[in-house]
Design a protein around this motif. Structure first.
Motif, PDB file in Angstrom:
ATOM      1  N   HIS A 266       0.810  -1.218   0.000  1.00 11.52           N
ATOM      2  CA  HIS A 266       0.000   0.000   0.000  1.00 11.52           C
ATOM      3  C   HIS A 266       0.842   1.266   0.000  1.00 11.52           C
ATOM      4  O   HIS A 266       0.409   2.298  -0.498  1.00 11.52           O
ATOM      5  N   TYR A 267       2.061   1.200   0.541  1.00 13.96           N
ATOM      6  CA  TYR A 267       2.916   2.382   0.488  1.00 13.96           C
ATOM      7  C   TYR A 267       3.542   2.579  -0.893  1.00 13.96           C
ATOM      8  O   TYR A 267       4.116   3.637  -1.167  1.00 13.96           O
ATOM      9  N   LEU A 268       3.426   1.572  -1.744  1.00 15.16           N
ATOM     10  CA  LEU A 268       3.996   1.625  -3.090  1.00 15.16           C
ATOM     11  C   LEU A 268       2.942   1.816  -4.172  1.00 15.16           C
ATOM     12  O   LEU A 268       3.285   1.993  -5.346  1.00 15.16           O
ATOM     13  N   THR A 269       1.669   1.773  -3.787  1.00 14.96           N
ATOM     14  CA  THR A 269       0.604   1.798  -4.800  1.00 14.96           C
ATOM     15  C   THR A 269      -0.563   2.728  -4.471  1.00 14.96           C
ATOM     16  O   THR A 269      -1.365   3.037  -5.354  1.00 14.96           O
ATOM     17  N   LEU A 270      -0.715   3.135  -3.213  1.00 14.30           N
ATOM     18  CA  LEU A 270      -1.811   4.018  -2.805  1.00 14.30           C
ATOM     19  C   LEU A 270      -1.221   5.298  -2.222  1.00 14.30           C
ATOM     20  O   LEU A 270      -0.081   5.296  -1.748  1.00 14.30           O
ATOM     21  N   THR A 271      -1.994   6.366  -2.239  1.00 13.91           N
ATOM     22  CA  THR A 271      -1.526   7.615  -1.644  1.00 13.91           C
ATOM     23  C   THR A 271      -2.554   8.151  -0.654  1.00 13.91           C
ATOM     24  O   THR A 271      -3.690   7.671  -0.590  1.00 13.91           O
ATOM     25  N   GLU A 272      -2.144   9.191   0.081  1.00 12.49           N
ATOM     26  CA  GLU A 272      -3.020   9.765   1.099  1.00 12.49           C
ATOM     27  C   GLU A 272      -4.261  10.424   0.501  1.00 12.49           C
ATOM     28  O   GLU A 272      -5.196  10.747   1.240  1.00 12.49           O
ATOM     29  N   PRO A 351       0.014 -10.254  -5.703  1.00 14.36           N
ATOM     30  CA  PRO A 351      -0.391  -9.772  -7.034  1.00 14.36           C
ATOM     31  C   PRO A 351      -0.216  -8.268  -7.224  1.00 14.36           C
ATOM     32  O   PRO A 351       0.240  -7.823  -8.285  1.00 14.36           O
ATOM     33  N   VAL A 352      -0.574  -7.473  -6.223  1.00 14.08           N
ATOM     34  CA  VAL A 352      -0.443  -6.022  -6.359  1.00 14.08           C
ATOM     35  C   VAL A 352       1.026  -5.621  -6.441  1.00 14.08           C
ATOM     36  O   VAL A 352       1.422  -4.790  -7.270  1.00 14.08           O
ATOM     37  N   PHE A 353       1.852  -6.216  -5.591  1.00 16.44           N
ATOM     38  CA  PHE A 353       3.281  -5.887  -5.632  1.00 16.44           C
ATOM     39  C   PHE A 353       3.914  -6.370  -6.938  1.00 16.44           C
ATOM     40  O   PHE A 353       4.726  -5.657  -7.543  1.00 16.44           O
ATOM     41  N   GLY A 424     -11.524  -2.978  -7.714  1.00 17.71           N
ATOM     42  CA  GLY A 424     -11.551  -2.435  -9.062  1.00 17.71           C
ATOM     43  C   GLY A 424     -10.191  -2.253  -9.709  1.00 17.71           C
ATOM     44  O   GLY A 424     -10.120  -1.909 -10.894  1.00 17.71           O
ATOM     45  N   ARG A 425      -9.115  -2.492  -8.991  1.00 20.28           N
ATOM     46  CA  ARG A 425      -7.771  -2.357  -9.565  1.00 20.28           C
ATOM     47  C   ARG A 425      -7.468  -3.565 -10.448  1.00 20.28           C
ATOM     48  O   ARG A 425      -7.682  -4.709 -10.051  1.00 20.28           O
ATOM     49  N   THR A 426      -6.957  -3.335 -11.632  1.00 19.50           N
ATOM     50  CA  THR A 426      -6.605  -4.409 -12.556  1.00 19.50           C
ATOM     51  C   THR A 426      -5.106  -4.658 -12.493  1.00 19.50           C
ATOM     52  O   THR A 426      -4.297  -3.716 -12.559  1.00 19.50           O
ATOM     53  N   VAL A 427      -4.736  -5.932 -12.345  1.00 15.95           N
ATOM     54  CA  VAL A 427      -3.327  -6.316 -12.289  1.00 15.95           C
ATOM     55  C   VAL A 427      -3.060  -7.410 -13.309  1.00 15.95           C
ATOM     56  O   VAL A 427      -3.960  -8.160 -13.699  1.00 15.95           O
ATOM     57  N   ARG A 428      -1.803  -7.508 -13.719  1.00 11.24           N
ATOM     58  CA  ARG A 428      -1.383  -8.591 -14.623  1.00 11.24           C
ATOM     59  C   ARG A 428      -0.363  -9.447 -13.891  1.00 11.24           C
ATOM     60  O   ARG A 428       0.674  -8.965 -13.452  1.00 11.24           O
TER      61      ARG A 428
END
Length: 462
Positions: A266-272, A351-353, A424-428
């Motif tokens: 979450h610190y690498l993909t989301l923001t405040e 998956p997100v990372f 709703g986030r799409t990952v490959r």
């Protein structure tokens, strides 16, 4: 020619150091041989797939008892099922240290709760007080019984230790040869900032971020490392949120301080900015340390590449959004300081990372394995049984489709927690099969490992 119980054939094997195509021969729970044209009573064709060590999530709050008597809503059955669906085969979770109960009693109580786990597990032991019995009698016992580490908080009313108490824990850990992991935020500074926010009527979820700025995390991290130097005790900094903190750790490492660090997807993909969502929605993203800015997020990647940050964990801490004991336990008009801190992340960690790190070209496949499996296994005394693909290691394996595109929804994870911050986030890139100790535990989104299938792993301290 040897015939193995199971052969995983033609996959691209990825370890922390190498990638190559080969077969893996498994007997019972163990990897026996890596080679070519291996024969098995059962074979699985992994052509076109990555074969990686099962993920190890070293920071998970599961079925944890709190000081007020509440228990985290995500129990071992739910949480470890979610973990499996995302490619994780071992979790390291937390035994509490609530008042009026001894440390050893709580360690054993928590180990008993883990009997319902679908996957393998180890235990961090939280320390919230420093009486003589805890320090002199019980820390040595939980270390001998296999605790993966001790956990200390520098913030939160019910958990934080003073600097003097922290030094006592560091000395006790040094005597028992066990690592101490630290939640680094300045307790008094945060209390001061929260009071000012509330006086000014700034009660919305985004106030959580502005009342816990990077400076309070940076200062506490520096202080924790300084105290560890005094007693020459190895520490780990949990959930580093920003490059300012990572730079402090880098400087300490360069002068020989025994410190390692982890961060979270979450610190690498989301923001405040997520904390500014309308109404109560922003509370889904309240965690500590808080989410940071896009610029700070961008600055984190160099510290993953150079090894200053060496572990990716989820810091899974699931509170329901709609439930009565979750985010809304104090009502939907409560100020930000009353909202439980934490986000779910067990199923989405890998998956997100993977999508953020590999598909962007920021990291190599070997880095992905190093950060999500091998280094956690080494850090928590589980290696080489866990965290690698080698003869003699447990056959904990993920078959990963690097081309599968998935849109994340919470329904994918069959969890007790009713939301994911990645809806709703799409990952490959997605796990299609997971083996735990040589047995198929997850197959294309279907959980096959039953509650109770997991085993407690006693950490081996250096």
């Amino acid at each position: 020619m040897t015939t193995f119980d199971l052969v995983i054939r033609n996959g691209k094997i990825v370890t922390a150091t190498d990638t190559y195509i080969a077969d893996i021969g498994i007997n019972g729970s163990k990897i026996v041989e890596i080679g070519f044209n291996l024969a098995g009573h059962e074979t699985v064709d992994a052509s076109g797939l990555l074969v990686m060590p099962g993920g190890i999530d070293g920071h998970c709050h599961i079925e944890q008892v709190e000081a007020d008597g509440t228990i985290h809503e995500d129990d071992f059955v739910s949480a470890t099922g979610t973990a499996l669906l995302g490619g994780t085969t071992t979790v390291v979770c937390f035994a509490s240290h609530i008042p009026e109960k001894g440390l050893v009693e709580q360690f054993e109580d928590y180990r008993a709760r883990g009997a319902n786990s679908r996957i393998d597990f180890a235990i961090h032991q939280i320390i919230t007080r420093t009486d003589d019995k805890t320090l002199r009698e019980e820390i040595p016992v939980v270390a001998e019984r296999g605790a993966a580490g001790l956990k200390v908080f520098m913030t939160y009313d019910d958990f934080h230790l003073s600097d003097g108490q922290f030094l006592q824990v560091l000395e006790a850990a040094h005597q028992s040869n066990i690592i101490v992991s630290v939640h680094c935020e300045n307790y008094d500074a945060i209390r001061h900032l929260i009071l000012r926010h509330l006086e000014e009527g700034r009660i919305e979820p985004h106030g959580h971020a502005t009342s816990r700025p990077a400076s309070v995390e940076r200062e506490a991290t520096y202080r924790a490392m300084t105290m560890s130097e005094l007693v020459d005790q190895e520490i780990q900094i949990f959930h580093v949120s920003c490059p300012e903190v990572a730079e402090e750790i880098s400087r300490a490492q360069s002068r020989g301080v025994k410190v390692t660090a982890e961060t979270c997807p979450h610190y690498l993909t989301l923001t405040e900015e997520a904390l500014k969502y309308d109404g109560f929605e922003g509370t889904k993203y309240i965690c500590s340390p808080p989410l940071r800015t896009q610029a700070q997020q961008d600055g984190m990647w160099q510290y993953l590449r150079n090894g200053v940050i060496s572990i990716i964990s989820s810091d899974h801490c699931g509170y329901t959004f709609d439930g009565t004991v979750g985010k809304g336990r104090h009502g939907r008009d409560a100020d930000f300081s009353l909202i439980p801190n934490g986000m779910p992340g067990l199923g989405t960690r890998m998956p997100v990372f993977y999508d953020a790190a590999i598909n962007s070209g920021k990291l190599a496949l070997t880095d992905f394995v190093r950060l999500t499996a091998t280094t956690p296994a080494k850090r928590y005394g589980l290696y080489p049984e866990k965290g690698t693909i080698a003869p003699g290691s447990d056959a904990d394996l993920i078959l990963w489709d690097p081309e599968r595109v998935v849109t994340i929804t919470n329904d994918l994870f069959k969890s007790n927690i009713d939301y994911t911050p990645y809806e709703g986030r799409t990952v490959r890139g997605w796990p299609v099969k997971v083996f735990l100790r040589g047995t198929l535990a997850m197959d294309d989104g279907s959980l096959l490992a039953a509650p109770g299938n997991g085993k407690f792993h006693k950490a081996r301290h250096r």
